[in-house]
Scaffold this active site. Structure first.
Site, PDB file in Angstrom:
ATOM      1  N   ARG A 205      -9.732   1.152   8.770  1.00 29.67           N
ATOM      2  CA  ARG A 205      -9.231  -0.171   8.808  1.00 29.67           C
ATOM      3  C   ARG A 205     -10.315  -0.828   9.697  1.00 29.67           C
ATOM      4  NH1 ARG A 205      -3.438   0.683   8.643  1.00 29.67           N
ATOM      5  NH2 ARG A 205      -2.249  -1.292   9.462  1.00 29.67           N
TER       6      ARG A 205
ATOM      7  N   LYS B 208       0.877  -1.105   0.029  1.00 29.38           N
ATOM      8  CA  LYS B 208       0.120   0.096   0.036  1.00 29.38           C
ATOM      9  C   LYS B 208       0.849   1.179   0.181  1.00 29.38           C
ATOM     10  CE  LYS B 208      -1.993  -1.182   3.875  1.00 29.38           C
ATOM     11  NZ  LYS B 208      -1.357  -2.359   4.048  1.00 29.38           N
TER      12      LYS B 208
ATOM     13  N   ARG C 291      11.165  -1.642  10.677  1.00 30.37           N
ATOM     14  CA  ARG C 291      10.196  -1.220  11.832  1.00 30.37           C
ATOM     15  C   ARG C 291      10.226  -2.283  12.867  1.00 30.37           C
ATOM     16  NH1 ARG C 291       5.168   0.313   8.202  1.00 30.37           N
ATOM     17  NH2 ARG C 291       4.088  -0.772   9.675  1.00 30.37           N
TER      18      ARG C 291
ATOM     19  N   ARG D 262      11.929  -5.511   4.770  1.00 31.25           N
ATOM     20  CA  ARG D 262      11.756  -4.051   4.462  1.00 31.25           C
ATOM     21  C   ARG D 262      12.594  -3.131   5.099  1.00 31.25           C
ATOM     22  NH1 ARG D 262       5.786  -1.780   5.467  1.00 31.25           N
ATOM     23  NH2 ARG D 262       6.020  -2.647   7.448  1.00 31.25           N
TER      24      ARG D 262
ATOM     25  N   ARG E 180      -0.678  -8.646  13.401  1.00 28.36           N
ATOM     26  CA  ARG E 180      -1.061  -7.711  12.553  1.00 28.36           C
ATOM     27  C   ARG E 180      -1.967  -8.437  11.214  1.00 28.36           C
ATOM     28  NH1 ARG E 180       4.161  -5.306  10.664  1.00 28.36           N
ATOM     29  NH2 ARG E 180       3.171  -4.175   9.136  1.00 28.36           N
TER      30      ARG E 180
HETATM   31  P1  AP5 Z   1       4.836  -1.613   1.967  1.00 37.30           P
HETATM   32  O1  AP5 Z   1       4.856  -0.781   0.565  1.00 37.30           O
HETATM   33  O2  AP5 Z   1       5.632  -1.060   3.060  1.00 37.30           O
HETATM   34  O3  AP5 Z   1       3.657  -2.351   2.423  1.00 37.30           O
HETATM   35  P2  AP5 Z   1       2.130  -1.835   3.300  1.00 37.30           P
HETATM   36  O4  AP5 Z   1       1.089  -2.415   2.509  1.00 37.30           O
HETATM   37  O5  AP5 Z   1       2.334  -0.393   3.410  1.00 37.30           O
HETATM   38  O6  AP5 Z   1       2.663  -2.542   4.686  1.00 37.30           O
HETATM   39  P3  AP5 Z   1       2.639  -1.897   6.252  1.00 37.30           P
HETATM   40  O7  AP5 Z   1       3.055  -2.789   6.923  1.00 37.30           O
HETATM   41  O8  AP5 Z   1       2.897  -0.571   6.122  1.00 37.30           O
HETATM   42  O9  AP5 Z   1       0.856  -1.875   6.263  1.00 37.30           O
HETATM   43  P4  AP5 Z   1       0.291  -2.017   7.799  1.00 37.30           P
HETATM   44  O10 AP5 Z   1      -0.840  -1.661   7.280  1.00 37.30           O
HETATM   45  O11 AP5 Z   1       0.649  -3.204   8.410  1.00 37.30           O
HETATM   46  O12 AP5 Z   1       1.213  -0.844   8.575  1.00 37.30           O
HETATM   47  P5  AP5 Z   1       0.966   0.679   8.901  1.00 37.30           P
HETATM   48  O13 AP5 Z   1       2.204   1.411   9.058  1.00 37.30           O
HETATM   49  O14 AP5 Z   1      -0.317   1.186   8.048  1.00 37.30           O
HETATM   50  O15 AP5 Z   1       5.880  -2.895   1.358  1.00 37.30           O
HETATM   51  C1  AP5 Z   1       6.086  -3.784   2.187  1.00 37.30           C
HETATM   52  C2  AP5 Z   1       7.431  -4.211   1.665  1.00 37.30           C
HETATM   53  O16 AP5 Z   1       7.218  -5.035   0.666  1.00 37.30           O
HETATM   54  C3  AP5 Z   1       8.461  -3.251   1.407  1.00 37.30           C
HETATM   55  O17 AP5 Z   1       9.816  -3.637   1.762  1.00 37.30           O
HETATM   56  C4  AP5 Z   1       8.363  -3.356  -0.222  1.00 37.30           C
HETATM   57  O18 AP5 Z   1       9.299  -2.586  -0.702  1.00 37.30           O
HETATM   58  C5  AP5 Z   1       7.998  -4.634  -0.613  1.00 37.30           C
HETATM   59  N1  AP5 Z   1       7.077  -4.538  -1.720  1.00 37.30           N
HETATM   60  C6  AP5 Z   1       6.137  -3.772  -1.923  1.00 37.30           C
HETATM   61  N2  AP5 Z   1       5.319  -4.170  -3.231  1.00 37.30           N
HETATM   62  C7  AP5 Z   1       6.027  -5.288  -3.605  1.00 37.30           C
HETATM   63  C8  AP5 Z   1       6.014  -6.134  -4.639  1.00 37.30           C
HETATM   64  N3  AP5 Z   1       4.836  -5.975  -5.673  1.00 37.30           N
HETATM   65  N4  AP5 Z   1       6.894  -7.111  -4.913  1.00 37.30           N
HETATM   66  C9  AP5 Z   1       7.768  -7.308  -4.173  1.00 37.30           C
HETATM   67  N5  AP5 Z   1       8.065  -6.481  -2.929  1.00 37.30           N
HETATM   68  C10 AP5 Z   1       7.323  -5.506  -2.831  1.00 37.30           C
HETATM   69  O19 AP5 Z   1       0.268   0.534  10.452  1.00 37.30           O
HETATM   70  C11 AP5 Z   1       0.996   0.050  11.339  1.00 37.30           C
HETATM   71  C12 AP5 Z   1       0.190   0.093  12.693  1.00 37.30           C
HETATM   72  O20 AP5 Z   1      -0.123   1.448  13.008  1.00 37.30           O
HETATM   73  C13 AP5 Z   1      -0.894  -0.667  12.866  1.00 37.30           C
HETATM   74  O21 AP5 Z   1      -0.543  -2.025  13.200  1.00 37.30           O
HETATM   75  C14 AP5 Z   1      -1.790  -0.053  13.916  1.00 37.30           C
HETATM   76  O22 AP5 Z   1      -1.271  -0.475  15.194  1.00 37.30           O
HETATM   77  C15 AP5 Z   1      -1.573   1.329  13.579  1.00 37.30           C
HETATM   78  N6  AP5 Z   1      -2.693   2.066  12.737  1.00 37.30           N
HETATM   79  C16 AP5 Z   1      -2.244   2.311  11.268  1.00 37.30           C
HETATM   80  N7  AP5 Z   1      -3.426   2.917  10.807  1.00 37.30           N
HETATM   81  C17 AP5 Z   1      -4.471   2.299  11.583  1.00 37.30           C
HETATM   82  C18 AP5 Z   1      -5.885   2.699  11.879  1.00 37.30           C
HETATM   83  N8  AP5 Z   1      -6.408   3.312  10.617  1.00 37.30           N
HETATM   84  N9  AP5 Z   1      -6.598   2.262  12.962  1.00 37.30           N
HETATM   85  C19 AP5 Z   1      -6.033   1.894  13.967  1.00 37.30           C
HETATM   86  N10 AP5 Z   1      -4.407   1.622  14.055  1.00 37.30           N
HETATM   87  C20 AP5 Z   1      -3.611   1.977  12.923  1.00 37.30           C
HETATM   88 MG    MG Z   2       2.346   1.088   4.911  1.00 40.10          MG
END
Ligand code: AP5
Ligand code: MG
Length: 217
Positions: free
Chosen positions: A90, A15, A162, A129, A173
């Site tokens: 979410r 994402k 991270r 990552r 997660r």
């Molecule tokens: P990346 O693009 O970083 O993936 P992502 O989908 O953004 O994954 P996240 O881990 O950031 O999502 P998340 O939803 O768990 O975390 P968030 O920060 O939102 O890609 C991942 C890796 O793969 C990278 O190394 C990239 O290079 C590689 N890659 C990407 N595409 C690829 C491809 N096609 N092929 C190969 N490799 C690829 O949330 C973190 C925490 O914050 C949550 O757990 C929660 O505690 C809190 N939080 C955030 N939002 C909320 C909310 N709305 N409500 C409540 N709590 C929340």
């Molecule tokens: Mg992300």
């Protein structure tokens, strides 16, 4: 006229990667709820302290504080034309709150690309990552390595892993995503807004698939 795009998908599916690419191409603001929480943790705010206690366990931060944080962010001037929302909403309560927020704005959620991926691949992507300290540019030691290990290609800042990318936290997660976030797939499908994208392709192929689907929509 505004354009609000919600990127939906499990942790690690890409994402953030796609949101950054699309935001640069379209000029729309990129709003990542995870990045906003991490910024608050870095700046040691009260919200950061609260968020950290949930994030290290892989749990969701409570809806009320998350919704208030996004409302503030969406009201900043760079969102006047719309935004790409990455990681929000979410939960169904967050989705309802977003509708109300955007109505006040005279807008709505226009389209929801849902990027899908298998659990095995998500775990592999997250374990490799590396994220940039200064502005959250995303790399992967295997699939998208930086030119120089540990250094961001774009701004030369330090890359870090991270805390919540540890195997046990990633498992939690994914479980939380399945329980609390995946109901949004049918929510947006029922509203005629969902487009499905296969996230198991290369980064470039996912970007292409997204662009084609968004044009059609
Ligand atoms: P990346 O693009 O970083 O993936 P992502 O989908 O953004 O994954 P996240 O881990 O950031 O999502 P998340 O939803 O768990 O975390 P968030 O920060 O939102 O890609 C991942 C890796 O793969 C990278 O190394 C990239 O290079 C590689 N890659 C990407 N595409 C690829 C491809 N096609 N092929 C190969 N490799 C690829 O949330 C973190 C925490 O914050 C949550 O757990 C929660 O505690 C809190 N939080 C955030 N939002 C909320 C909310 N709305 N409500 C409540 N709590 C929340
Ligand atoms: Mg992300």
């Amino acid at each position: 006229m505004t354009t609000f795009i919600v990127l939906l998908g499990p942790p690690g599916v890409g994402k953030g990667t796609q949101a950054k690419i699309f935001s640069e191409r379209s000029g729309l603001a990129h709003i990542s709820s995870g990045d906003l929480f991490r910024e608050n943790i870095k700046n040691q705010t009260e919200l950061g302290r609260l968020a950290q206690s949930y994030m290290t366990r892989g749990e969701l931060v409570p809806d009320d504080v998350t919704i208030a944080m996004i409302r503030d962010r969406i009201n900043r001037p760079d969102c006047a034309a719309g935004a790409i929302l990455d990681g929000f909403p979410r939960t169904p309560a967050q989705a309802d709150a977003l509708e109300v927020m955007l109505q006040e704005f005279g807008g709505q959620v226009d389209v929801v690309p849902f990027i899908s991926g298998s659990e095995e691949v998500l775990v592999e992507r997250l374990s490799g990552r590396w994220t940039c300290r200064a502005s959250g540019h995303i790399f992967n030691e295997k699939f998208n390595p930086p030119k120089q290990a540990g250094v961001c290609d774009f701004d030369g800042s330090e890359l870090y892993q991270r805390d919540d990318d540890k195997a046990e936290t990633v498992k939690r997660r994914i479980q939380v995503y399945l329980e609390q976030t995946s109901p949004l797939i049918s929510y947006y499908r029922d509203h005629g807004k969902l487009i499905e994208i296969d996230g198991m392709q290369s980064i470039e192929q996912v970007t292409q698939a997204l662009l084609v689907a968004l044009k059609k929509h």
